[in-house]
Design an enzyme around this catalytic site. Sequence first.
Site, PDB file in Angstrom:
ATOM      1  N   ASN A 211       0.847  -1.199   0.000  1.00  0.00           N
ATOM      2  CA  ASN A 211       0.000   0.000   0.000  1.00  0.00           C
ATOM      3  C   ASN A 211       0.880   1.246   0.000  1.00  0.00           C
ATOM      4  OD1 ASN A 211       0.520   0.799   2.856  1.00  0.00           O
ATOM      5  ND2 ASN A 211      -0.396  -1.205   3.216  1.00  0.00           N
ATOM      6  N   ASP A 280      -4.745  -6.187   5.171  1.00  0.00           N
ATOM      7  CA  ASP A 280      -5.852  -6.938   5.779  1.00  0.00           C
ATOM      8  C   ASP A 280      -5.943  -8.343   5.197  1.00  0.00           C
ATOM      9  OD1 ASP A 280      -6.614  -4.811   7.417  1.00  0.00           O
ATOM     10  OD2 ASP A 280      -7.659  -3.848   5.744  1.00  0.00           O
ATOM     11  N   LYS A 290       8.670 -16.897 -10.284  1.00  0.00           N
ATOM     12  CA  LYS A 290       7.858 -15.880 -10.952  1.00  0.00           C
ATOM     13  C   LYS A 290       6.755 -16.549 -11.781  1.00  0.00           C
ATOM     14  CE  LYS A 290       8.248 -12.010 -14.096  1.00  0.00           C
ATOM     15  NZ  LYS A 290       9.053 -11.358 -15.103  1.00  0.00           N
ATOM     16  N   ASP A 307      -5.240  -9.385  12.931  1.00  0.00           N
ATOM     17  CA  ASP A 307      -5.250  -7.966  13.320  1.00  0.00           C
ATOM     18  C   ASP A 307      -4.336  -7.819  14.531  1.00  0.00           C
ATOM     19  OD1 ASP A 307      -5.916  -5.421  14.501  1.00  0.00           O
ATOM     20  OD2 ASP A 307      -7.637  -5.401  13.139  1.00  0.00           O
ATOM     21  N   PHE A 324      -4.376   3.568  14.879  1.00  0.00           N
ATOM     22  CA  PHE A 324      -4.502   4.585  13.836  1.00  0.00           C
ATOM     23  C   PHE A 324      -5.595   4.131  12.881  1.00  0.00           C
ATOM     24  CE2 PHE A 324      -1.337   8.030  13.471  1.00  0.00           C
ATOM     25  CZ  PHE A 324      -0.706   7.853  14.689  1.00  0.00           C
ATOM     26  N   LYS A 338     -14.085   1.767  14.920  1.00  0.00           N
ATOM     27  CA  LYS A 338     -12.830   1.007  15.032  1.00  0.00           C
ATOM     28  C   LYS A 338     -12.315   1.000  16.465  1.00  0.00           C
ATOM     29  CE  LYS A 338     -10.843   1.112  11.166  1.00  0.00           C
ATOM     30  NZ  LYS A 338     -10.134   1.511   9.957  1.00  0.00           N
ATOM     31  N   LYS A 342     -11.939  -2.576  18.301  1.00  0.00           N
ATOM     32  CA  LYS A 342     -10.598  -3.055  18.665  1.00  0.00           C
ATOM     33  C   LYS A 342     -10.317  -2.840  20.146  1.00  0.00           C
ATOM     34  CE  LYS A 342      -8.843  -2.477  14.007  1.00  0.00           C
ATOM     35  NZ  LYS A 342      -7.712  -2.782  13.160  1.00  0.00           N
TER      36      LYS A 342
HETATM   37  O1  C5P Z   1      -8.910  -2.064  10.579  1.00  0.00           O
HETATM   38  P1  C5P Z   1      -7.837  -1.121  10.127  1.00  0.00           P
HETATM   39  O2  C5P Z   1      -6.777  -1.800   9.327  1.00  0.00           O
HETATM   40  O3  C5P Z   1      -8.319   0.124   9.463  1.00  0.00           O
HETATM   41  O4  C5P Z   1      -7.174  -0.638  11.512  1.00  0.00           O
HETATM   42  C1  C5P Z   1      -6.110   0.225  11.559  1.00  0.00           C
HETATM   43  C2  C5P Z   1      -5.354   0.039  12.843  1.00  0.00           C
HETATM   44  O5  C5P Z   1      -5.202  -1.340  13.152  1.00  0.00           O
HETATM   45  C3  C5P Z   1      -3.954   0.587  12.761  1.00  0.00           C
HETATM   46  O6  C5P Z   1      -3.559   0.991  14.057  1.00  0.00           O
HETATM   47  C4  C5P Z   1      -3.162  -0.633  12.283  1.00  0.00           C
HETATM   48  O7  C5P Z   1      -1.792  -0.544  12.612  1.00  0.00           O
HETATM   49  C5  C5P Z   1      -3.850  -1.757  13.012  1.00  0.00           C
HETATM   50  N1  C5P Z   1      -3.854  -3.045  12.298  1.00  0.00           N
HETATM   51  C6  C5P Z   1      -3.102  -4.083  12.786  1.00  0.00           C
HETATM   52  N2  C5P Z   1      -3.098  -5.290  12.145  1.00  0.00           N
HETATM   53  C7  C5P Z   1      -3.851  -5.488  11.051  1.00  0.00           C
HETATM   54  C8  C5P Z   1      -4.633  -4.440  10.531  1.00  0.00           C
HETATM   55  C9  C5P Z   1      -4.600  -3.216  11.181  1.00  0.00           C
HETATM   56  O8  C5P Z   1      -2.395  -3.915  13.790  1.00  0.00           O
HETATM   57  N3  C5P Z   1      -3.837  -6.669  10.448  1.00  0.00           N
END
Ligand code: C5P
Length: 401
Positions: A211, A280, A290, A307, A324, A338, A342
């Site tokens: 990303n 995600d 390749k 997560d 964040f 969120k 979380k």
């Molecule tokens: O759900 P989302 O990806 O938008 O959430 C963002 C927050 O969750 C950020 O703090 C990011 O670092 C954390 N995050 C994480 N592990 C993931 C996805 C997001 O720690 N797999």
Amino acid sequence: MPARSKPRLLLGLSGGIAAYKAAELTRLFVQGGVDVQVVMTEAACGFITPVTMQALSGKPVYKDMWDVRIDDNMAHIELSRGRDAIVIAPASADFLAKLAHGLADDLLSTLCLARDCPLFVAPAMNRQMWQNAATQRNVAQLNKDGVIVLGPASGDQACGEVGLGRMLEAAEICEDVLTALIEPKSLRGKRVLLTAGPTFEAIDAVRGITNRSSGKMGFAVARAAREAGAEVTIVCGPTTLVPPRACTLVRVESAEQMFGEVRARVERCDIFIGVAAVADYRPATTAEHKIKKSDRRMALELVPTTDILAHVADLPNPPFCVGFAAESRNLDEYAQDKRRRKRVPLLAANLVQQAMGADDNELVVFDDSGRHVLARAPKLDQARQLIAHVAELVAAKDGRS
Ligand code: C5P
């Protein structure tokens, strides 16, 4: 925040080829909002002119004990009064020897002896001069006297030799000095674990899913935590940015590796900050070689990643967690949701259109007391405000337990 709104430094130059880096150092200090008074030795003027230093610092440069521009003729005292620190860069072997022995035979060495503020020195010399037993004895004495020695670094030297003795780069000196001077040290004694940057989920030997996260915000938050006195570990996805100094850096590629490195360290931290833009989803399988092109359509099967933030927040005895949220719309609604899902006490949200890759940012911070907007500013300023907010909440939590 800084010791006062505009930190005041006295930058001293002794004679060495690294004096050219002092020009850049002055620029960085001034850009960082520092008031810089330059003082040079006679030998320093052989390498770089006072005119250059005056133009960059915006102030007259002093080099002479008998300068009549100081009203009471006490330049050796007046120039260092009201300064937050003296920084000698470059500090030659000769100048270190003078400092170690308390000699005061020119304006700069006399100023150092008459100071009532911290003294930083950035040694710059040939590797053999650095290794010489006399220099090492002097440096040991300076350490004992509470002088802060920055570097030196190892590498190519102006004399053509390679080794230890190069002066640190201007940006490194600037960061080290400001980190030491900035007050308050509201996170002193705290250990911060932080994720930063993007992740890279490999599809095959060369391709992957990633990303637009640059790592700038994560590194800014790490630096701000360090400035506040915390011990900082960064678990960082792929980025070419220069990391903040004096932090432990663990480089990873994928979300799975990032999770593994966080899990291995989370028990030893007081505060966890998830700044990374963690993927995600990742490809269900990674091809070893390749994948060859063909005319047929191709489907990529993706599976969810763990997560990391939610996992840490859900631990039986979790650290103070900060999340964040990067959103492209409905910032408040998604961020609040969120934070609840979380179960993190603090969540900092921003719009991806404004934040990703940019140098400035506008964070909206959500906590139990509501919504706080941190007005648009460079990421380091935003990070400092965020860390001040985190420190307040952590202190309140410590007070309750
Ligand atoms: O759900 P989302 O990806 O938008 O959430 C963002 C927050 O969750 C950020 O703090 C990011 O670092 C954390 N995050 C994480 N592990 C993931 C996805 C997001 O720690 N797999």
